[in-house]
Design an enzyme around this catalytic site. Structure first.
Site, PDB file in Angstrom:
ATOM      1  N   ALA A  37       0.718  -1.205   0.057  1.00 25.68           N
ATOM      2  CA  ALA A  37      -0.076   0.140  -0.101  1.00 25.68           C
ATOM      3  C   ALA A  37       0.818   1.156   0.059  1.00 25.68           C
ATOM      4  CB  ALA A  37      -0.855   0.176   1.255  1.00 25.68           C
ATOM      5  N   SER A  61       3.526  -9.339  -0.798  1.00 19.96           N
ATOM      6  CA  SER A  61       2.048  -8.923  -1.417  1.00 19.96           C
ATOM      7  C   SER A  61       1.322 -10.251  -1.935  1.00 19.96           C
ATOM      8  CB  SER A  61       2.543  -8.211  -2.795  1.00 19.96           C
ATOM      9  OG  SER A  61       1.386  -7.733  -3.642  1.00 19.96           O
ATOM     10  N   LEU A  99      -3.159  -3.864   4.864  1.00 16.16           N
ATOM     11  CA  LEU A  99      -4.073  -4.469   3.758  1.00 16.16           C
ATOM     12  C   LEU A  99      -5.538  -3.675   3.785  1.00 16.16           C
ATOM     13  CD1 LEU A  99      -3.456  -8.415   4.568  1.00 16.16           C
ATOM     14  CD2 LEU A  99      -2.838  -7.159   2.398  1.00 16.16           C
ATOM     15  N   LYS A 122      -5.449   1.260  10.979  1.00 14.71           N
ATOM     16  CA  LYS A 122      -6.799   1.600  11.325  1.00 14.71           C
ATOM     17  C   LYS A 122      -7.761   1.447  10.094  1.00 14.71           C
ATOM     18  CE  LYS A 122      -6.977   5.396   8.866  1.00 14.71           C
ATOM     19  NZ  LYS A 122      -7.766   5.380   7.684  1.00 14.71           N
ATOM     20  N   ARG A 192     -10.994   2.309  -1.038  1.00 13.86           N
ATOM     21  CA  ARG A 192     -11.680   2.857   0.080  1.00 13.86           C
ATOM     22  C   ARG A 192     -13.037   2.817  -0.458  1.00 13.86           C
ATOM     23  NH1 ARG A 192      -7.438   7.346   1.397  1.00 13.86           N
ATOM     24  NH2 ARG A 192      -6.849   6.951  -0.964  1.00 13.86           N
ATOM     25  N   ASP A 204     -12.535   4.793   6.547  1.00 14.34           N
ATOM     26  CA  ASP A 204     -11.130   5.334   6.035  1.00 14.34           C
ATOM     27  C   ASP A 204     -11.088   6.842   6.945  1.00 14.34           C
ATOM     28  OD1 ASP A 204      -9.141   5.722   4.527  1.00 14.34           O
ATOM     29  OD2 ASP A 204      -9.934   7.528   4.037  1.00 14.34           O
TER      30      ASP A 204
END
Length: 389
Positions: A37, A61, A99, A122, A192, A204
């Site tokens: 990410a 990954s 992730l 988070k 997201r 998010d």
């Protein structure tokens, strides 16, 4: 504004990492990263460069090639694909999991079962039920598990909390927290927006719940969610573009009302001007003062705290980049929220007591609160990815 802050912190962390790279100790914690990410560089890779007790030694990954490319870009010694290969590596002490939200619970369980300490991005999990599951496992395994609410580790957050807790201005009456990102700044192709990955603005931008609970506290969950209204995504009505809610907390026999607002597609002014000035902020009204904390999420970039004294009608402004009531003489003005977080995580892994910590019960209460808001809005709580496929 959230995306602007994120890009700024990427640059800041890169520059400071190059200027303050630390030699590594022989017993440094060897940390692996699950996922490639974008947040990884700011959240863990660059902060680790200035920490002599932490080495980012592997990244994984789903497929090997992206892991190899990222490892080469950042000078990480090993790359793995799939994720299990990294968890099976005996030389890895801890993992940072970044992730998608809906995969947090599944891979945290696998990491804990592999004997790894976990720094978990988070939101903690997809929902409170899943949060309780991973907390139970972490306790059983006697391993460190902490939710990566990096902002809470910064001296600015502790300074504001100390002002509130001092009682100088009386008790908390109400709060209002906001976090937005201009329309189009988060592409619709971004994970997201994916319901199957437990996406949505409240998931998010869960900082609005975290900051509210931290400054209203000590509390667990609200007594009730009096109101919650989602603005559904035009592409998937199960996903919230925006969420506004009113929470009511019982605090020492009093009711404190807290408003939250998250928006991943904030409309431009006159349809043209992005609201880049809307940094994540919270207003806390007490009996004798009103405190406004501008940019609580990434105060290392820029922030200010204003205190309006209702009795004198005077406003004072404060800024806190190092030290404070918890860190004291430790830390540097250039340390980011992520660098403070890493300092605390490393101490916990070594069996020490960090100056600040996010307890596991707090992360469960955080997810319980998020579930309550989603249920009240009519969208329903998010579900783990593996339970929907």
């Amino acid at each position: 504004m959230a995306m602007v802050l994120q890009m700024t912190t990427f640059l800041q962390q890169y520059l400071y990492a190059q200027a303050h790279e630390a030699p590594k100790s022989s017993d440094a914690i060897r940390l692996g990263i699950l996922s490639t990410a974008n947040i990884n560089s700011a959240a863990i890779i660059n902060p680790a460069k200035s920490h002599g007790g932490v080495i980012v030694s592997a990244i994984a990954s789903r497929d090997l090639k992206p892991a190899q490319e990222t490892a080469k870009k950042y000078g990480i010694p090993k790359a793995y694909g799939p994720y299990e290969e990294l968890l099976n590596e005996p030389g890895i002490d801890a993992v940072y999991i970044s992730l998608p939200n809906g995969m947090h619970g599944e891979w945290t369980k696998k990491a804990l079962n592999a004997g790894k300490h976990v720094l978990l991005e988070k939101p903690f999990t997809a929902n409170a039920e899943e949060a309780r599951e991973i907390v139970k496992l972490a306790v059983e395994k006697n391993l460190v598990l902490v939710e990566a609410f990096h902002w809470q580790f910064h001296p600015a957050a502790h300074a504001v909390k100390a002002i509130i807790d001092s009682g100088k201005y009386g008790q908390v009456l109400r709060t209002s927290a906001r976090m937005t990102s201009p329309a189009g700044s988060i592409p619709r192709s971004d994970i997201r927006w994916e319901y199957n990955l437990a996406g949505g603005s409240l998931m998010d931008m869960t900082y609005v719940v975290s900051s509210t609970r931290y400054f209203v506290g000590p509390v667990t969950t609200p007594r009730e969610v009096a109101h919650a209204k989602a603005r559904p995504s035009p592409h998937d009505p199960k996903v919230d573009d925006a969420m506004e809610a009113t929470l009511r907390f019982d605090v020492e026999g009093r009711m404190v009302e807290s408003k939250i607002y998250s928006d991943m597609w904030r409309a431009n002014v006159f349809g043209l001007i992005p609201r880049i000035w809307e940094a994540p902020s919270i207003e806390i009204e007490l009996e004798h003062a009103t405190i406004y904390f501008y940019n609580f999420m990434m105060p290392h970039i820029y922030h200010y705290v204003t205190i309006y004294d209702k009795r004198t009608r005077k406003t004072t402004t404060e800024k806190h980049y190092s030290g404070g009531p918890k860190w004291g003489t430790r830390g540097e003005a250039w340390w980011s929220t992520y660098r403070y977080q890493l300092e605390a995580f490393a101490e916990a892994v070594r069996g020490q007591q960090p100056p600040h910590w996010i307890e596991l019960g707090d992360s469960i209460a955080q997810m319980e609160t998020i579930d309550m808001v989603y249920e009240k809005s009519g969208l329903g709580k998010r579900q783990p990815t593996q339970r929907m496929v």
